[in-house]
Design an enzyme around this catalytic site. Structure first.
Site, PDB file in Angstrom:
ATOM      1  CE1 TYR A  49     -13.868 113.441  33.065  1.00  0.00           C
ATOM      2  CE2 TYR A  49     -14.487 116.030  32.811  1.00  0.00           C
ATOM      3  CZ  TYR A  49     -13.623 115.337  32.923  1.00  0.00           C
ATOM      4  OH  TYR A  49     -12.432 116.050  33.585  1.00  0.00           O
ATOM      5  CB  SER A  93     -11.449 118.648  42.607  1.00  0.00           C
ATOM      6  OG  SER A  93     -11.483 117.270  41.978  1.00  0.00           O
ATOM      7  N   GLY A 124     -15.258 116.852  47.272  1.00  0.00           N
ATOM      8  CA  GLY A 124     -16.811 117.010  48.284  1.00  0.00           C
ATOM      9  C   GLY A 124     -15.680 117.011  49.883  1.00  0.00           C
TER      10      GLY A 124
END
Length: 326
Positions: free
Chosen positions: A56, A201, A206
């Protein structure tokens, strides 16, 4: 509220963790000050599991988390991952023993800690026997550099073989009303072996919050622009699921995202989702979902709104999709 405790194998953590990836990549511009404030607020709310990876931000996320947790190390469990390596325009995975030892030392230095609470193989290396990889990871436990071991997006046979080498504490895989692949076989294997589940997730990147109404409104560097489920007709068809969740959520006086996250929280006491956010506002909304009680009728209505095969489109582009479930 303060989150209750759940167990991933022998590791006790708050019932909801925090995914930190978006603080450094994939979802638009970062904000270090707000990200650090979000980490601090999470601890105040009872979040103890903080998730990062060496991939990341090419190490930047581990460094950020290290700065955020300075002086509060004893209050948290830090999870990070290894396996992805940078190459010229291609995805590469390494799980060989030498790389395992190299990667952990780099992560410890970036986070500025003496040991990692939960160390995952980020994706399974098809060219290295899982016994070699987990054997090297077990050496890290013996050396005191790592406390517990995990796998990410591994298939059922790989999980069994890995667990035979050294106990696997947690499997991190995508799991939500948006992605339910692990329910077919992997979930049962993990529960048979006493392996906890860490869904990433859990809000469908989202999408399940209803906040993504057009791909064109996403930042130009937002990874979701390239995902099949966010493309063309797939996007429009998947929006219909969110409309159903919005209606159910309105009846309960909560958001669609909270309803979707509460569904994940209700899948078992061995489940610790790690919704990602870089803002305190959304953190507080997510944590509140852990306190939302769903009845059997609620769960049935949610299932009707978002059945197993409702979502259309692959999770990833082909080169990434083939790394799932190895």
């Amino acid at each position: 509220m303060t989150l209750p405790t759940r167990r991933l194998g022998e590791l006790a953590v708050g019932a909801q963790g925090l995914g930190c990836m978006g603080m450094s990549q994939s979802y638009g511009q970062g904000d270090e000050a707000e990200s650090i404030a979000t980490v601090h607020r999470a601890i105040d709310l009872g979040v103890t599991l903080f998730d990062t990876a060496d991939q990341y931000g090419r190490g930047a996320n581990e460094e950020l988390l290290g700065r955020a947790l300075k002086g509060r190390r004893d209050q948290v469990a830090i999870a990070t991952k290894f396996g992805f390596v940078s190459t010229e325009g291609a995805i590469a995975i390494r799980g060989d023993a030498a790389y395992v030892h190299q990667a952990v030392n780099s992560s410890l230095q970036r986070i500025n800690i003496d040991n990692i609470d939960l160390y995952y193989q980020h994706r399974v290396d098809p060219n290295v026997p899982i016994e070699e990889t987990v054997g090297a990871m077990a050496e890290l436990v013996q050396a005191g550099k790592v406390r517990y071991l995990g796998l990410s997006e591994a298939g059922p046979e790989t999980i069994r073989r890995a667990h035979a080498v050294h106990p696997i504490t947690a499997l991190q895989s995508e799991w939500s009303l948006w992605t339910r692949d692990i329910e077919a076989e992997i979930l049962a294997v993990c529960r048979e072996l006493g392996i906890g589940i860490v869904p990433f997730s859990p809000l469908g990147r989202g999408f399940l919050t209803g906040s993504v109404t057009s791909v064109d409104k996403l930042d130009s560097d937002d990874m979701r622009r390239s995902l099949p489920r966010f493309s063309g007709e797939n996007f429009d068809r998947n929006l219909a699921i969110v409309d159903e969740l919005n209606s159910l959520a309105a009846e309960r006086g909560v958001t669609a995202g909270q309803l979707a996250l509460a569904w994940v929280q209700h899948q078992g006491d061995d489940v610790v989702p790690i919704p990602g956010t870089k803002r305190r506002k959304y953190l507080e909304e997510n944590v509140a979902a852990a306190d939302l009680k769903l009845t059997a009728d609620d769960l049935a209505a949610i299932e009707a709104a978002a059945p197993v095969d409702a979502v259309v489109g692959d999770r990833y582009r082909p080169e990434m999709q083939k790394l799932v479930g190895r």
